[in-house]
Design an enzyme around this catalytic site. Structure first.
Site, PDB file in Angstrom:
ATOM      1  N   ASP A  90       0.840  -1.194   0.000  1.00  0.00           N
ATOM      2  CA  ASP A  90       0.000   0.000   0.000  1.00  0.00           C
ATOM      3  C   ASP A  90       0.879   1.250   0.000  1.00  0.00           C
ATOM      4  O   ASP A  90       1.914   1.297   0.677  1.00  0.00           O
ATOM      5  CB  ASP A  90      -0.899   0.036   1.235  1.00  0.00           C
ATOM      6  CG  ASP A  90      -1.906  -1.099   1.265  1.00  0.00           C
ATOM      7  OD1 ASP A  90      -2.277  -1.571   0.169  1.00  0.00           O
ATOM      8  OD2 ASP A  90      -2.309  -1.518   2.367  1.00  0.00           O
ATOM      9  N   GLU A 128       1.449  -2.762  10.462  1.00  0.00           N
ATOM     10  CA  GLU A 128       1.224  -2.705   9.020  1.00  0.00           C
ATOM     11  C   GLU A 128       2.355  -1.972   8.312  1.00  0.00           C
ATOM     12  O   GLU A 128       2.653  -2.256   7.148  1.00  0.00           O
ATOM     13  CB  GLU A 128      -0.105  -2.007   8.713  1.00  0.00           C
ATOM     14  CG  GLU A 128      -0.405  -1.950   7.224  1.00  0.00           C
ATOM     15  CD  GLU A 128      -1.692  -1.213   6.886  1.00  0.00           C
ATOM     16  OE1 GLU A 128      -2.158  -1.367   5.747  1.00  0.00           O
ATOM     17  OE2 GLU A 128      -2.211  -0.495   7.747  1.00  0.00           O
ATOM     18  N   GLU A 129       2.994  -1.049   9.008  1.00  0.00           N
ATOM     19  CA  GLU A 129       3.997  -0.204   8.369  1.00  0.00           C
ATOM     20  C   GLU A 129       5.420  -0.750   8.471  1.00  0.00           C
ATOM     21  O   GLU A 129       6.370  -0.091   8.042  1.00  0.00           O
ATOM     22  CB  GLU A 129       3.940   1.204   8.988  1.00  0.00           C
ATOM     23  CG  GLU A 129       2.577   1.856   8.959  1.00  0.00           C
ATOM     24  CD  GLU A 129       1.946   1.911   7.575  1.00  0.00           C
ATOM     25  OE1 GLU A 129       2.692   2.007   6.574  1.00  0.00           O
ATOM     26  OE2 GLU A 129       0.708   1.849   7.493  1.00  0.00           O
ATOM     27  N   ASP A 183      -2.387  -1.701  13.564  1.00  0.00           N
ATOM     28  CA  ASP A 183      -2.482  -0.877  12.357  1.00  0.00           C
ATOM     29  C   ASP A 183      -2.515   0.564  12.855  1.00  0.00           C
ATOM     30  O   ASP A 183      -3.562   1.021  13.352  1.00  0.00           O
ATOM     31  CB  ASP A 183      -3.743  -1.214  11.570  1.00  0.00           C
ATOM     32  CG  ASP A 183      -3.870  -0.400  10.284  1.00  0.00           C
ATOM     33  OD1 ASP A 183      -3.080   0.546  10.104  1.00  0.00           O
ATOM     34  OD2 ASP A 183      -4.762  -0.695   9.477  1.00  0.00           O
ATOM     35  N   LEU A 243      -2.604   3.555  11.526  1.00  0.00           N
ATOM     36  CA  LEU A 243      -3.531   4.519  10.937  1.00  0.00           C
ATOM     37  C   LEU A 243      -4.360   3.825   9.858  1.00  0.00           C
ATOM     38  O   LEU A 243      -4.013   3.844   8.671  1.00  0.00           O
ATOM     39  CB  LEU A 243      -2.781   5.722  10.367  1.00  0.00           C
ATOM     40  CG  LEU A 243      -3.662   6.943  10.073  1.00  0.00           C
ATOM     41  CD1 LEU A 243      -4.298   7.489  11.351  1.00  0.00           C
ATOM     42  CD2 LEU A 243      -2.871   8.032   9.382  1.00  0.00           C
ATOM     43  N   ASP A 244      -5.439   3.222  10.260  1.00  0.00           N
ATOM     44  CA  ASP A 244      -6.373   2.577   9.337  1.00  0.00           C
ATOM     45  C   ASP A 244      -7.125   3.639   8.533  1.00  0.00           C
ATOM     46  O   ASP A 244      -7.548   4.662   9.082  1.00  0.00           O
ATOM     47  CB  ASP A 244      -7.366   1.742  10.160  1.00  0.00           C
ATOM     48  CG  ASP A 244      -8.554   1.298   9.352  1.00  0.00           C
ATOM     49  OD1 ASP A 244      -8.360   0.508   8.410  1.00  0.00           O
ATOM     50  OD2 ASP A 244      -9.684   1.761   9.645  1.00  0.00           O
ATOM     51  N   GLU A 298      -5.655  -6.242  11.801  1.00  0.00           N
ATOM     52  CA  GLU A 298      -6.947  -5.678  11.420  1.00  0.00           C
ATOM     53  C   GLU A 298      -8.075  -6.606  11.862  1.00  0.00           C
ATOM     54  O   GLU A 298      -8.908  -6.251  12.707  1.00  0.00           O
ATOM     55  CB  GLU A 298      -7.004  -5.438   9.904  1.00  0.00           C
ATOM     56  CG  GLU A 298      -6.076  -4.326   9.449  1.00  0.00           C
ATOM     57  CD  GLU A 298      -6.028  -4.151   7.935  1.00  0.00           C
ATOM     58  OE1 GLU A 298      -5.867  -3.002   7.489  1.00  0.00           O
ATOM     59  OE2 GLU A 298      -6.131  -5.154   7.192  1.00  0.00           O
TER      60      GLU A 298
END
Length: 335
Positions: free
Chosen positions: A64, A93-94, A114, A116-117, A278
């Site tokens: 992403d 996630e990052e 996560d 910043l969803d 998530e």
């Protein structure tokens, strides 16, 4: 009605009086997540002034495009959790791999997050969120092992989300129901405002990215047709509500009833959403609130993670709505 003076720390201590050691640890780790949420709440509101809107020019571990606020959020979370001294590693996630934080026997937890969803919403002033799950380490090795990191969601000690919207709301569970805390910006504290969050058994809204509809299983295309048919006796048609932020759409289903789903499609044969930071945390929250979450075929909390960025199909929300979705996926109809 909550007295609006109970803090997150007060609430955790009250829920775990029988285990003061666990209560102290949860107070510290959840307090660190709340501290990072306070930082993010302000950063998001001031991003247009500080130059933090727009793309960072990188991709995260799952391909992403990263926004500037993604990176800021990740570092805020890392700093807060590192300062706790209790977290051995985070799965974010990052981050391409699990990020090592604390060492020694005191670092006995793993956080999957996560930061910043829904970050694609930042440039259009839409809602965004944070999702987190907390696990106790299983191995006593100096470095976190795959056994520590790759878990079933049913092993979580705590989970929750933060919704950055008109107010900043932190909803969490430590395995004894779900409560919501709203950030009082004057006091700089999250205060109990929703003592017991319960998901209605059925709703009248659904959240899904219908841009992928033609790539879904034919049974799910029939399901969407069914939801949108007029049948007043059956409370149909359902209304579509989709913001592009999982936390925001899930929160609507938790409060008003209904469901969110992101199934496998022709471009994502294993689903698009990530299990560990998530789907599993939100599944724990929703089940504790009386709802249901699955892949469409299997309970999310029973899925054994095979990698830290594993993707799965996902449906979550009101029990009756999710069961009907599962029935359509399996049999192609409501009966």
């Amino acid at each position: 009605m909550p007295d609006r003076t109970t803090t997150l720390a007060d609430h955790v201590r009250g829920r775990h009086r029988d285990d003061p050691g666990l209560a102290a640890d949860l107070e510290i780790v959840l307090g660190a997540i709340a501290a990072s949420a306070r930082t993010l709440s302000r950063a998001i509101r001031r991003a247009a002034f500080t130059g933090e809107l727009g793309l960072a020019g990188n991709e995260n571990a799952t391909g992403d495009a990263q926004k500037k606020l993604d990176l800021l959020a990740n570092e805020a979370v890392v700093a807060a959790l590192a300062s706790s001294g209790l977290v051995a590693a985070i799965v974010s996630e990052e981050e391409d791999t699990a990020r090592r934080l604390g060492t020694g026997k005191g670092a006995r937890y793993i956080v999957c997050i996560d930061p910043l969803d829904g970050s694609s919403n930042t440039d259009v002033d839409g809602c965004v969120g944070t999702i987190f799950g907390l696990y106790r380490r299983l191995d006593g090795a100096p470095e976190p092992t795959s056994r520590d990191l790759l878990r079933r969601g049913s092993e979580q000690l705590a989970a929750g989300y933060v919704l950055y919207g008109p107010s900043t709301l932190l909803a969490c569970t430590t395995g004894q129901g779900v409560s919501g805390f709203t950030l009082d910006e004057d006091r700089g504290e999250f205060l109990l405002t929703h003592e017991t969050l319960r998901c209605p058994p059925r709703g009248r809204c659904y959240s899904a990215n219908l841009g992928n509809l033609k790539g879904w299983h034919p049974h799910l295309r029939k399901y969407v047709d069914y939801l949108t048919e007029k049948d007043p006796g059956g409370r149909r048609p359902y209304s579509l509500r989709y913001t592009g932020a999982l936390v925001a759409d899930l929160h609507r289903s938790l409060i008003d009833g209904g469901l969110y789903f992101y199934p496998a499609d022709s471009a994502h044969a294993s689903g698009k959403l990530r299990l560990m930071y998530e789907c599993a945390p939100l599944a724990f929250v929703v089940e504790q609130a009386g709802g249901r979450a699955s892949t469409g075929m299997e309970r999310i909390l029973d899925v054994q993670a095979g990698s830290i960025h594993q993707r799965v199909p996902f449906v979550i929300g009101s029990v009756e709505d999710v069961i009907l979705y599962e029935r359509f996926l399996k049999d192609g109809g409501p009966a």
